[in-house]
Motif scaffolding. Structure first.
Motif, short mmCIF file in Angstrom:
data_model
loop_
_atom_site.label_atom_id
_atom_site.label_comp_id
_atom_site.label_asym_id
_atom_site.label_seq_id
_atom_site.Cartn_x
_atom_site.Cartn_y
_atom_site.Cartn_z
N THR A 2 -67.18 13.16 3.50
CA THR A 2 -66.77 13.48 4.87
C THR A 2 -66.38 12.23 5.66
O THR A 2 -65.46 12.29 6.48
N ARG A 3 -67.04 11.12 5.40
CA ARG A 3 -66.69 9.88 6.11
C ARG A 3 -65.29 9.40 5.71
O ARG A 3 -64.48 9.05 6.56
N LEU A 4 -64.99 9.43 4.41
CA LEU A 4 -63.66 9.02 3.96
C LEU A 4 -62.59 10.02 4.40
O LEU A 4 -61.46 9.64 4.68
N GLU A 5 -62.95 11.29 4.48
CA GLU A 5 -62.00 12.29 4.95
C GLU A 5 -61.66 12.06 6.42
O GLU A 5 -60.51 12.21 6.84
N ALA A 6 -62.65 11.69 7.22
CA ALA A 6 -62.39 11.37 8.63
C ALA A 6 -61.45 10.16 8.72
O ALA A 6 -60.54 10.14 9.56
N LEU A 7 -61.65 9.19 7.86
CA LEU A 7 -60.77 8.02 7.82
C LEU A 7 -59.36 8.43 7.40
O LEU A 7 -58.37 7.99 7.99
N ARG A 8 -59.24 9.29 6.39
CA ARG A 8 -57.93 9.75 5.93
C ARG A 8 -57.20 10.50 7.04
O ARG A 8 -56.02 10.29 7.28
N ARG A 9 -57.93 11.36 7.75
CA ARG A 9 -57.32 12.14 8.83
C ARG A 9 -56.77 11.22 9.92
O ARG A 9 -55.63 11.38 10.37
N ILE A 10 -57.56 10.25 10.36
CA ILE A 10 -57.11 9.36 11.44
C ILE A 10 -55.98 8.46 10.94
O ILE A 10 -55.07 8.12 11.68
N ALA A 11 -56.01 8.10 9.65
CA ALA A 11 -54.94 7.27 9.08
C ALA A 11 -53.64 8.06 9.00
O ALA A 11 -52.57 7.52 9.32
N VAL A 12 -53.70 9.33 8.57
CA VAL A 12 -52.49 10.15 8.51
C VAL A 12 -51.89 10.29 9.91
O VAL A 12 -50.68 10.12 10.11
N LEU A 13 -52.73 10.58 10.89
CA LEU A 13 -52.23 10.70 12.26
C LEU A 13 -51.65 9.38 12.76
O LEU A 13 -50.62 9.37 13.43
N SER A 14 -52.30 8.27 12.41
CA SER A 14 -51.80 6.96 12.85
C SER A 14 -50.48 6.60 12.18
O SER A 14 -49.61 6.01 12.80
N TRP A 15 -50.33 6.97 10.89
CA TRP A 15 -49.05 6.69 10.21
C TRP A 15 -47.92 7.48 10.86
O TRP A 15 -46.79 7.02 10.90
N HIS A 16 -48.23 8.66 11.38
CA HIS A 16 -47.18 9.49 11.98
C HIS A 16 -46.97 9.22 13.47
O HIS A 16 -45.84 9.29 13.95
N PHE A 17 -48.05 8.92 14.22
CA PHE A 17 -47.95 8.84 15.67
C PHE A 17 -48.37 7.50 16.27
O PHE A 17 -48.26 7.32 17.48
N GLY A 18 -48.89 6.58 15.51
CA GLY A 18 -49.35 5.30 16.06
C GLY A 18 -50.60 5.50 16.91
O GLY A 18 -51.55 6.13 16.49
N TYR A 19 -50.57 4.94 18.11
CA TYR A 19 -51.73 5.03 19.00
C TYR A 19 -51.80 6.36 19.76
O TYR A 19 -52.78 6.62 20.44
N THR A 20 -50.80 7.19 19.71
CA THR A 20 -50.79 8.43 20.48
C THR A 20 -51.49 9.55 19.71
O THR A 20 -50.87 10.53 19.31
N ILE A 21 -52.78 9.40 19.55
CA ILE A 21 -53.60 10.37 18.82
C ILE A 21 -54.51 11.05 19.84
O ILE A 21 -55.07 10.39 20.71
N PRO A 22 -54.68 12.37 19.72
CA PRO A 22 -55.57 13.07 20.66
C PRO A 22 -56.99 12.51 20.61
O PRO A 22 -57.48 12.07 19.57
N GLY A 23 -57.65 12.52 21.76
CA GLY A 23 -59.00 11.98 21.87
C GLY A 23 -60.01 12.68 20.98
O GLY A 23 -60.98 12.07 20.53
N ASP A 24 -59.81 13.98 20.72
CA ASP A 24 -60.75 14.71 19.86
C ASP A 24 -60.77 14.13 18.45
O ASP A 24 -61.82 14.06 17.82
#
Length: 140
Positions: A83-105
């Motif tokens: 689950t910890r690595l999955e949280a990292l993967r999720r935030i990394a995927v969002l960052s690769w697509h949107f940069g810093y504009t990621i929802p606060g949730d």
């Protein structure tokens, strides 16, 4: 073949070890890269792999997708069991697509998984540099 220890030879001076060498020689440090950046080599590899993941990999497949997968063969599930690595993967995927504009949730879920905001900034800075390098190569 013999090797000589020049550092221990009389009349030679030994320079003080660099910060990296001190971390590498410290028995309490298992991964010097993790001490410098806050991420281990495994975590950086998850970030690198996430570059190729689509946003659709963040959603759980619906009934139609499951039915089509049954008919035509399943696609491999990119979600990680840890689950910890999955949280990292999720935030990394969002960052690769949107940069810093990621929802606060999503950032909150990343922090709740055990990461810090400093690690989040390090991650997005690194990804932003990678995105800039990738976009610069595409324009040339």
């Amino acid at each position: 073949m013999a090797y000589l220890a020049f550092a221990d030879a009389p009349g030679t001076t030994r320079f003080a070890p660099t910060a990296f060498e001190r971390l590498a020689l410290d028995p309490g440090v298992t991964d010097p890269a993790a001490r410098r950046t806050g991420f281990s080599a495994l975590e950086w590899s998850v970030v690198a792999i996430a570059e190729r993941d689509k946003l659709s990999t963040l959603r759980t497949p619906g009934r139609v997708a499951v039915a089509l997968g049954t008919l035509f063969g399943d696609k491999p599930n990119p979600q990680l069991a840890d689950t910890r690595l999955e949280a990292l993967r999720r935030i990394a995927v969002l960052s690769w697509h949107f940069g810093y504009t990621i929802p606060g949730d999503d950032v909150r879920a990343f922090v709740e998984a055990g990461y810090t905001l400093d690690q989040y900034e390090t991650l997005v800075d690194s990804i932003s540099a990678g995105r800039a390098a990738r976009n610069g190569k595409a324009r040339r």
